[in-house]
Design an enzyme around this catalytic site. Structure first.
Site, PDB file in Angstrom:
ATOM      1  N   ARG A   1       0.808  -0.960  -0.012  1.00  0.00           N
ATOM      2  CA  ARG A   1      -0.098   0.083   0.055  1.00  0.00           C
ATOM      3  C   ARG A   1       0.908   1.233  -0.053  1.00  0.00           C
ATOM      4  O   ARG A   1       1.983   1.431   0.529  1.00  0.00           O
ATOM      5  CB  ARG A   1      -0.940   0.050   1.223  1.00  0.00           C
ATOM      6  CG  ARG A   1      -2.056  -0.891   1.209  1.00  0.00           C
ATOM      7  CD  ARG A   1      -2.928  -0.651   2.331  1.00  0.00           C
ATOM      8  NE  ARG A   1      -2.271  -0.611   3.677  1.00  0.00           N
ATOM      9  CZ  ARG A   1      -2.770   0.162   4.736  1.00  0.00           C
ATOM     10  NH1 ARG A   1      -3.911   0.869   4.451  1.00  0.00           N
ATOM     11  NH2 ARG A   1      -2.246   0.100   5.868  1.00  0.00           N
TER      12      ARG A   1
ATOM     13  N   SER B   1       7.112  -4.976   7.541  1.00  0.00           N
ATOM     14  CA  SER B   1       6.565  -5.958   8.595  1.00  0.00           C
ATOM     15  C   SER B   1       7.313  -7.497   8.568  1.00  0.00           C
ATOM     16  O   SER B   1       6.582  -8.127   8.348  1.00  0.00           O
ATOM     17  CB  SER B   1       5.136  -6.034   8.512  1.00  0.00           C
ATOM     18  OG  SER B   1       4.646  -4.467   8.568  1.00  0.00           O
TER      19      SER B   1
ATOM     20  N   ASP C   1       4.686  -3.014  11.331  1.00  0.00           N
ATOM     21  CA  ASP C   1       3.292  -2.719  11.304  1.00  0.00           C
ATOM     22  C   ASP C   1       2.566  -2.608  12.836  1.00  0.00           C
ATOM     23  O   ASP C   1       1.664  -1.976  12.844  1.00  0.00           O
ATOM     24  CB  ASP C   1       2.470  -3.625  10.501  1.00  0.00           C
ATOM     25  CG  ASP C   1       2.696  -5.201  10.893  1.00  0.00           C
ATOM     26  OD1 ASP C   1       3.399  -5.355  11.610  1.00  0.00           O
ATOM     27  OD2 ASP C   1       1.958  -5.920  10.028  1.00  0.00           O
TER      28      ASP C   1
HETATM   29  C1  BGC Z   1       6.407 -10.489  10.683  1.00  0.00           C
HETATM   30  C2  BGC Z   1       6.397  -8.906  11.784  1.00  0.00           C
HETATM   31  C3  BGC Z   1       5.041  -8.611  11.671  1.00  0.00           C
HETATM   32  C4  BGC Z   1       3.828  -9.648  11.590  1.00  0.00           C
HETATM   33  C5  BGC Z   1       2.571  -9.196  11.210  1.00  0.00           C
HETATM   34  C6  BGC Z   1       5.507 -11.330  11.102  1.00  0.00           C
HETATM   35  O1  BGC Z   1       5.658 -12.645  10.083  1.00  0.00           O
HETATM   36  O2  BGC Z   1       7.899 -11.112  11.336  1.00  0.00           O
HETATM   37  O3  BGC Z   1       7.260  -8.325  11.746  1.00  0.00           O
HETATM   38  O4  BGC Z   1       4.646  -7.449  12.448  1.00  0.00           O
HETATM   39  O5  BGC Z   1       4.213 -10.736  10.665  1.00  0.00           O
HETATM   40  O6  BGC Z   1       2.522  -8.612   9.815  1.00  0.00           O
END
Ligand code: BGC
Length: 441
Positions: A66, A130, A184
């Site tokens: 996004r 994320s 995130d």
């Molecule tokens: C990642 C995190 C992320 C989460 C939610 C996980 O696989 O390691 O960094 O916050 O997914 O998106």
């Protein structure tokens, strides 16, 4: 049935053990010792709400990318003025670093073109990335490990802000300065805390899962720097918590995943995996001739990844006496004859797998809150984003029930609130705070 119930059960004693083990892994992670919880300092604290300006927020964390243009009015109301959403094709998830980051730059360029914004326009950018990142500054961090099916080559160990900045330059987007890199969960917490001062934990229950919370600097013993507030948001990367009772389905799924040995909690809880765990159970029940006996199209549950978590959601939302939606779903799969008992079993399997996920998530939330506030003396708002919490029938209610069973009347101190797509806006707020400390341009 009893066998399956046992395999997927999380007893009150298991929950208490999860709390204890979470606390000990948190402690070790904060001290910089070996731990399945990385406890990553985010370099930011909660914002004041007075931030102003227009920012670009980029959000890469799973199947979609996004781009948002966010306006902050200084009165605590972030507004999205333009946005673009694109699917991240498998070719990028499994390709090269330049391929992936050039794709991101091209999508920003598209949004600029659609909105008549010049390619050389000046903006501060927030990059929500994320995945587990070893954050080295508010706008720098190296990828520790890919999760959620990504295997893009040439990114692990690299500074993802540098990779993005180079791609922006290749595209001629030279006025963009990456001011903040955020997880995130951190964006989710920051956005909610703009309007709710009790918000001190951010959780994502979507394709992947993770949480962050506000920690006292004095508890982050591995942190060597200062902070004006004495607090900092810590990205736990709780998806990697590994002190969990796993069954044979969890073990097999992990072995066959692109990141074996990692993300045990995520593989038990998040949307990327629940469908696959259920599929494996259903396949076994079919192979032992227990389900859909004599039906054609038996092989429909044989293919890895062929039963998505969205399907479980659909099956569990069927409240009809004859489970007609489930029947139709099976027909679409080529299983034309199913008994009511078959369909009830299918629903039951989805229920067992998703109830375990909700229970483990609630236990993890309880662990974080009791770490911050053992007597639950204060109110805590948990900002939660992600389709499991938002859309999966009964998921949030099951989580609440676990908190009540565990904490009794103290559970009323905890409020779980949906924060839909909060992470993009939250990241823009982080960029505003970070940019205010950077040279004017
Ligand atoms: C990642 C995190 C992320 C989460 C939610 C996980 O696989 O390691 O960094 O916050 O997914 O998106």
């Amino acid at each position: 049935m009893r066998d399956l119930e046992n395999l997927f059960s999380v007893t009150p004693e298991d929950i208490r053990r999860i709390l204890r083990d979470f606390h000990s892994e948190m402690q070790k992670g904060l001290a910089g010792s070996d731990s399945s919880l990385k406890m990553i300092p985010s370099f930011v604290d909660r914002p004041t709400g007075t931030e102003t300006g227009r920012f670009i927020a980029l959000d890469l964390g799973g199947t979609h990318f996004r781009v948002l243009i966010v306006e902050l009015d200084g009165k605590g109301h972030p507004a999205v003025v333009a946005s673009g959403l694109s699917v991240v094709e498998k070719a990028y998830m499994e390709g090269t670093a330049d391929g992936l980051f050039d794709f991101l730059a091209a999508r920003i360029d598209d949004l600029f073109a659609e909105n008549g914004i010049d390619r050389s326009a000046h903006f501060d950018v927030a990059f929500t990335f994320s995945f587990p990142v070893d954050q080295t500054g508010v706008a720098s961090g190296r990828l520790i490990q890919w999760t959620k099916g990504f295997t893009t080559r040439g990114v692990m160990g690299k500074d993802v802000v540098k990779l993005l900045t180079e791609a922006l330059a290749r595209k001629g987007l030279t006025g963009l300065r990456v001011a903040a890199l955020a997880n995130d969960t951190v964006g989710t917490l920051v956005e909610k805390s703009y309007t709710d001062k009790d918000c001190d934990i951010g959780v994502v229950l979507g394709t992947g899962t993770n949480a962050c919370y506000v920690e006292k600097l004095s508890n982050i013993s591995k942190w060597k720097g200062g902070s004006s507030t004495g607090r900092m948001i810590v990205n736990m990367e709780w998806g990697n918590f590994n002190r969990l009772k796993r069954n044979r389905y969890d073990i097999d799924l992990d072995h066959e995943s692109p990141n074996p040995g990692h993300q045990y909690l995520e593989k038990m809880v998040s949307g990327m995996y629940l469908g696959e765990i259920s599929r494996r159970v259903i396949r076994d029940l079919m192979e032992s001739d227990f389900l859909f006996r004599g039906a054609d199209g038996k092989n429909r549950f044989a293919g890895k990844g062929s039963f998505e978590t969205e399907r479980m959601s659909l099956i569990q939302s069927d409240g009809s006496k004859d489970l007609t939606t489930v029947e139709q779903f099976l027909r679409d799969l080529g299983i034309h004859r199913s008994t009511l008992c078959d369909r009830q079993w299918l629903k039951k399997v989805c229920d067992l797998v998703s109830t375990r996920a909700a229970t483990v998530s609630a236990a993890a939330i309880a662990a974080v809150i009791t770490w911050m506030d053992p007597d639950l003396a204060s109110q805590h708002t948990v900002a939660v984003d992600g389709a499991l919490f938002e859309k999966y029938p009964g998921f949030g209610d099951k989580m609440k029930a676990v908190l009540v069973d565990l904490l009794h009347e103290n559970a009323s101190q905890i409020k779980m609130e949906l924060s839909k797509d909060g992470s993009g806006k939250g990241a823009a707020i982080i960029a505003a705070v970070a940019a205010s400390a950077m040279p004017k341009r």
